[in-house]
Design a protein around this motif. Structure first.
Motif, PDB file in Angstrom:
ATOM      1  N   TYR A 134       0.977  -1.243   0.244  1.00  0.00           N
ATOM      2  CA  TYR A 134      -0.156  -0.375  -0.381  1.00  0.00           C
ATOM      3  C   TYR A 134       0.767   1.418  -0.043  1.00  0.00           C
ATOM      4  O   TYR A 134       1.168   1.925   1.128  1.00  0.00           O
ATOM      5  CB  TYR A 134      -0.498  -0.308   1.299  1.00  0.00           C
ATOM      6  CG  TYR A 134      -1.992   1.077   1.218  1.00  0.00           C
ATOM      7  CD1 TYR A 134      -2.500   1.428  -0.265  1.00  0.00           C
ATOM      8  CD2 TYR A 134      -2.410   1.735   2.092  1.00  0.00           C
ATOM      9  CE1 TYR A 134      -3.368   2.763  -0.081  1.00  0.00           C
ATOM     10  CE2 TYR A 134      -2.977   3.214   2.085  1.00  0.00           C
ATOM     11  CZ  TYR A 134      -3.203   3.261   1.028  1.00  0.00           C
ATOM     12  OH  TYR A 134      -4.733   4.948   0.496  1.00  0.00           O
ATOM     13  N   GLU A 135       1.129   1.952  -1.204  1.00  0.00           N
ATOM     14  CA  GLU A 135       2.115   2.981  -0.982  1.00  0.00           C
ATOM     15  C   GLU A 135       1.483   4.064  -1.309  1.00  0.00           C
ATOM     16  O   GLU A 135       1.465   5.293  -1.514  1.00  0.00           O
ATOM     17  CB  GLU A 135       2.681   3.484  -2.609  1.00  0.00           C
ATOM     18  CG  GLU A 135       3.852   1.891  -2.668  1.00  0.00           C
ATOM     19  CD  GLU A 135       5.323   2.287  -1.564  1.00  0.00           C
ATOM     20  OE1 GLU A 135       5.515   2.888  -1.855  1.00  0.00           O
ATOM     21  OE2 GLU A 135       4.829   1.110  -0.645  1.00  0.00           O
ATOM     22  N   GLY A 136      -0.011   3.769  -0.937  1.00  0.00           N
ATOM     23  CA  GLY A 136      -1.167   5.023  -0.795  1.00  0.00           C
ATOM     24  C   GLY A 136      -1.007   5.672   0.559  1.00  0.00           C
ATOM     25  O   GLY A 136      -1.371   6.951   1.039  1.00  0.00           O
ATOM     26  N   GLY A 145       0.728   9.630  -1.125  1.00  0.00           N
ATOM     27  CA  GLY A 145      -0.581   9.502  -1.541  1.00  0.00           C
ATOM     28  C   GLY A 145       0.493   8.276  -2.303  1.00  0.00           C
ATOM     29  O   GLY A 145      -0.737   7.646  -3.151  1.00  0.00           O
ATOM     30  N   SER A 146       1.945   8.738  -2.720  1.00  0.00           N
ATOM     31  CA  SER A 146       2.027   7.760  -3.912  1.00  0.00           C
ATOM     32  C   SER A 146       2.989   6.517  -3.361  1.00  0.00           C
ATOM     33  O   SER A 146       4.364   7.509  -2.677  1.00  0.00           O
ATOM     34  CB  SER A 146       1.909   8.094  -5.459  1.00  0.00           C
ATOM     35  OG  SER A 146       2.559   9.233  -5.610  1.00  0.00           O
ATOM     36  N   HIS A 147       4.207   6.426  -4.737  1.00  0.00           N
ATOM     37  CA  HIS A 147       5.535   5.630  -4.106  1.00  0.00           C
ATOM     38  C   HIS A 147       5.939   6.870  -4.127  1.00  0.00           C
ATOM     39  O   HIS A 147       7.380   6.214  -4.179  1.00  0.00           O
ATOM     40  CB  HIS A 147       5.770   4.337  -5.131  1.00  0.00           C
ATOM     41  CG  HIS A 147       5.401   5.214  -7.171  1.00  0.00           C
ATOM     42  ND1 HIS A 147       4.054   5.416  -7.506  1.00  0.00           N
ATOM     43  CD2 HIS A 147       6.328   5.253  -7.936  1.00  0.00           C
ATOM     44  CE1 HIS A 147       4.426   4.780  -8.446  1.00  0.00           C
ATOM     45  NE2 HIS A 147       5.573   4.971  -9.255  1.00  0.00           N
ATOM     46  N   ILE A 174      -1.502 -13.467  -5.283  1.00  0.00           N
ATOM     47  CA  ILE A 174      -1.018 -12.824  -6.285  1.00  0.00           C
ATOM     48  C   ILE A 174      -0.303 -11.276  -5.567  1.00  0.00           C
ATOM     49  O   ILE A 174      -0.939 -11.219  -4.160  1.00  0.00           O
ATOM     50  CB  ILE A 174      -2.498 -12.306  -6.642  1.00  0.00           C
ATOM     51  CG1 ILE A 174      -3.049 -13.169  -7.646  1.00  0.00           C
ATOM     52  CG2 ILE A 174      -2.192 -11.186  -7.715  1.00  0.00           C
ATOM     53  CD1 ILE A 174      -4.169 -13.483  -8.580  1.00  0.00           C
ATOM     54  N   LEU A 175       0.106 -11.154  -5.650  1.00  0.00           N
ATOM     55  CA  LEU A 175       1.148  -9.589  -5.051  1.00  0.00           C
ATOM     56  C   LEU A 175       1.309  -8.705  -5.801  1.00  0.00           C
ATOM     57  O   LEU A 175       1.436  -8.578  -6.959  1.00  0.00           O
ATOM     58  CB  LEU A 175       2.834  -9.319  -4.618  1.00  0.00           C
ATOM     59  CG  LEU A 175       3.388  -8.415  -3.876  1.00  0.00           C
ATOM     60  CD1 LEU A 175       2.127  -8.259  -2.848  1.00  0.00           C
ATOM     61  CD2 LEU A 175       4.575  -8.666  -3.596  1.00  0.00           C
ATOM     62  N   PHE A 176       0.357  -7.526  -5.755  1.00  0.00           N
ATOM     63  CA  PHE A 176       0.248  -6.112  -6.355  1.00  0.00           C
ATOM     64  C   PHE A 176       1.148  -4.568  -5.687  1.00  0.00           C
ATOM     65  O   PHE A 176       0.718  -4.641  -4.705  1.00  0.00           O
ATOM     66  CB  PHE A 176      -0.909  -5.990  -7.615  1.00  0.00           C
ATOM     67  CG  PHE A 176      -2.267  -5.097  -6.264  1.00  0.00           C
ATOM     68  CD1 PHE A 176      -2.730  -4.071  -6.446  1.00  0.00           C
ATOM     69  CD2 PHE A 176      -3.014  -5.415  -5.741  1.00  0.00           C
ATOM     70  CE1 PHE A 176      -3.507  -3.457  -5.481  1.00  0.00           C
ATOM     71  CE2 PHE A 176      -4.138  -5.300  -5.274  1.00  0.00           C
ATOM     72  CZ  PHE A 176      -4.592  -4.342  -5.022  1.00  0.00           C
ATOM     73  N   ASN A 177       1.053  -3.816  -6.297  1.00  0.00           N
ATOM     74  CA  ASN A 177       1.222  -2.894  -6.773  1.00  0.00           C
ATOM     75  C   ASN A 177       0.249  -1.472  -5.889  1.00  0.00           C
ATOM     76  O   ASN A 177      -0.342  -1.360  -7.586  1.00  0.00           O
ATOM     77  CB  ASN A 177       2.758  -1.946  -6.852  1.00  0.00           C
ATOM     78  CG  ASN A 177       3.562  -0.846  -6.662  1.00  0.00           C
ATOM     79  OD1 ASN A 177       3.418  -0.754  -5.580  1.00  0.00           O
ATOM     80  ND2 ASN A 177       4.884  -0.664  -6.826  1.00  0.00           N
ATOM     81  N   PHE A 178       0.114  -1.265  -5.146  1.00  0.00           N
ATOM     82  CA  PHE A 178      -0.943   0.017  -4.980  1.00  0.00           C
ATOM     83  C   PHE A 178      -0.102   1.402  -5.056  1.00  0.00           C
ATOM     84  O   PHE A 178       0.196   1.884  -4.206  1.00  0.00           O
ATOM     85  CB  PHE A 178      -2.066  -0.705  -3.570  1.00  0.00           C
ATOM     86  CG  PHE A 178      -3.362   0.335  -3.319  1.00  0.00           C
ATOM     87  CD1 PHE A 178      -2.815   1.674  -3.733  1.00  0.00           C
ATOM     88  CD2 PHE A 178      -4.427  -0.513  -3.402  1.00  0.00           C
ATOM     89  CE1 PHE A 178      -4.133   2.776  -3.385  1.00  0.00           C
ATOM     90  CE2 PHE A 178      -5.871   0.719  -3.820  1.00  0.00           C
ATOM     91  CZ  PHE A 178      -4.895   1.754  -3.264  1.00  0.00           C
ATOM     92  N   SER A 179      -0.178   1.956  -6.675  1.00  0.00           N
ATOM     93  CA  SER A 179       0.746   2.530  -6.811  1.00  0.00           C
ATOM     94  C   SER A 179       0.395   4.508  -5.718  1.00  0.00           C
ATOM     95  O   SER A 179       1.119   4.634  -5.306  1.00  0.00           O
ATOM     96  CB  SER A 179       1.589   3.137  -7.940  1.00  0.00           C
ATOM     97  OG  SER A 179       0.107   3.147  -8.308  1.00  0.00           O
ATOM     98  N   GLY A 180      -0.718   3.930  -5.367  1.00  0.00           N
ATOM     99  CA  GLY A 180      -1.861   5.681  -4.640  1.00  0.00           C
ATOM    100  C   GLY A 180      -3.003   5.639  -4.412  1.00  0.00           C
ATOM    101  O   GLY A 180      -3.717   4.788  -5.152  1.00  0.00           O
ATOM    102  N   HIS A 181      -3.074   6.341  -3.811  1.00  0.00           N
ATOM    103  CA  HIS A 181      -4.823   6.721  -3.410  1.00  0.00           C
ATOM    104  C   HIS A 181      -5.121   7.698  -4.543  1.00  0.00           C
ATOM    105  O   HIS A 181      -4.481   8.283  -5.312  1.00  0.00           O
ATOM    106  CB  HIS A 181      -5.520   6.669  -2.319  1.00  0.00           C
ATOM    107  CG  HIS A 181      -4.459   8.092  -1.447  1.00  0.00           C
ATOM    108  ND1 HIS A 181      -5.687   9.047  -2.156  1.00  0.00           N
ATOM    109  CD2 HIS A 181      -3.391   8.622  -1.077  1.00  0.00           C
ATOM    110  CE1 HIS A 181      -4.576  10.428  -1.355  1.00  0.00           C
ATOM    111  NE2 HIS A 181      -3.636   9.901  -0.827  1.00  0.00           N
TER     112      HIS A 181
END
Ligand SMILES: *Cc1c(COP(=O)(O)O)cnc(C)c1O
Length: 426
Positions: free
Chosen positions: A95-97, A102-104, A405-412
């Motif tokens: 969770y990069e948000g 709010g983002s990576h 599964i692993l995903f990148n939550f790049s931003g809110h």
């Protein structure tokens, strides 16, 4: 959890050496873009761009700030989404948000500001479209007590007032571009006083502004050193997954210039590359997601092209739609870039990376589903990764197989609610 104290560099592990950046061929009378780049970046970043050392120490001062902005970011499991999809897959996301901007993008803004400060630079400039990159650099500048000047594409400046307000809250000077503050901006305005601006023009202004003083220019994606800094995401995720006894079968991230994809994926992919250079022997799947509206892999070419729309920076060998490509006005502004980081391009060519493409509407629908299930509103860019994750989880259901599964939550997406409103008619 202890933060990793080194960034991971994939260059020494690539199956083939990376083609170096170059000046355009047959342009003797012109300036050298390579020399220009050397002048506008801190020296340490030039070194990081080219080094083939696998591990690069993170300075203590940067580690401190990483902690202050909430690193390590949470690794979360989307259990309610799993349930909603009735899938045997286990879905995790980084969770990069959760960072203040709010983002990576803050992960690279911080070291860029740090190295500039260390080298006695007096300020930082950059361009921004949607505003996430400008916001990150504005905060990083504030943390190291350096002035930041952001040239913001004029149309976004008016359409995205809240990003402009955040940057100003952080103390940055935000100027709509084209502006009267540079020779280049003045020239554009002479020809068309109502010019809406473009990323290329804003970038030219930022570079000119930096060159005229003891300032440097910040880079938001694409370059090796940016992906190096972003590896903090994947290194943290690897430790966090290990702690709960999981190892992902599939990694997923959206791709603009490629920094959040490279950041999450490279530490995992590099681990495999250290054992084999044969992609048929890989254990995991690495999935990048791009908008159908910007089909740089399916319709682009793998060739040298300018890194930027203005043709001011060197050419990179990458998958590209051409630096003059005008993307349709989709809301995922961060995914409209014409090319993709050279290391990602090479790994795709060599068969290590898969690409999925989706249209805007179906991505926003995926974002709606995710928000309803998990309570977190994703950025329009992140919705692309989520759409692919949903399809993968449904594939696992059809085949009745376990899939981690692993995903990148790049931003809110809390500053992008207007986009949800437009696309979904809310
Ligand atoms: C900028 C941005 C992207 C795309 O850029 P990459 O360099 O490909 O990561 C994706 N998501 C968010 C939230 C962004 O701000």
């Amino acid at each position: 959890m202890e933060l990793p104290n080194k960034w991971y560099n994939i260059l020494p592990d690539l199956p083939k050496p990376l083609a170096p950046p170059r000046d355009p061929e047959g342009a003797e009378e012109e300036f050298s873009r390579i020399e220009l780049l050397l002048k506008v970046l801190p020296q340490k970043l030039i070194w990081q761009e080219n080094t083939v050392e696998r591990w690069v120490p993170i300075p203590d001062e940067v580690l401190e700030v990483y902690k202050e902005i909430g690193r390590p970011t949470p690794l979360m499991r989307a259990r309610r989404l799993e349930k909603l999809l009735d899938t045997p897959a286990r879905i995790y996301f980084k969770y990069e948000g959760a960072t203040p901007t709010g983002s990576h993008k803050i992960n690279t803004a911080v070291p860029q500001a740090y190295y500039a400060k260390e080298e006695g630079v007096e300020g930082l400039t950059t361009e921004t479209g949607a505003g996430q990159w400008g916001t990150a650099l504005a905060l990083a500048g504030a943390m190291y007590d350096m002035p930041v000047k952001v040239f913001m594409v004029r149309s976004s400046y008016h359409q995205k007032p809240y990003r402009r307000v955040i940057m100003r809250l952080y103390g940055a000077d935000v100027t709509p571009s084209p502006s009267e503050e540079t020779e280049f901006g003045k020239k554009v305005l002479r020809e068309n006083p109502d010019h809406p601006g473009s990323l290329g023009i804003a970038m030219s202004e930022a570079i000119e502004y930096a060159l005229k003083r003891n300032w440097r220019y910040g880079v938001g994606s694409v370059m090796n050193f940016v992906l190096l800094h972003q590896s903090i995401i994947g290194l943290e995720a690897m430790k966090q997954m290990e702690e709960i006894g999981e190892d992902p079968d599939v990694l997923v991230a959206c791709i603009g210039g490629g920094s959040n994809f490279g950041g999450l994926v490279f530490p995992f992919l590099g681990q495999e590359l250290q054992k084999t250079k044969d992609p048929k022997k890989k254990r995991r799947r690495y999935v990048g997601v791009t908008p159908s509206e910007v089909p740089k892999f399916s319709k682009g070419k793998y060739e040298y092209d300018f890194a930027d729309a203005a043709g001011l920076l060197p050419q990179l060998k990458m998958h590209t739609l051409g630096h003059e490509f005008t993307p349709p006005p989709i809301y995922a502004g961060g995914l409209r870039y014409h090319g993709v980081a050279p290391a990602i391009s090479l790994l795709y060519e060599e068969g290590w990376i898969e690409i999925m493409e989706y249209e805007q509407k179906e991505c926003f629908e995926a974002g709606r589903l995710f928000a309803k299930a998990e309570g977190i509103v994703p950025a329009p860019e992140t919705n692309h990764a989520i759409k692919a994750v949903i399809d993968l989880a449904l594939e696992a259901k059809r085949k009745n197989e376990e899939m981690v599964i692993l995903f990148n939550f790049s931003g809110h997406g809390l500053l992008d609610l207007g986009n949800y409103q437009s696309v979904l008619g809310l």
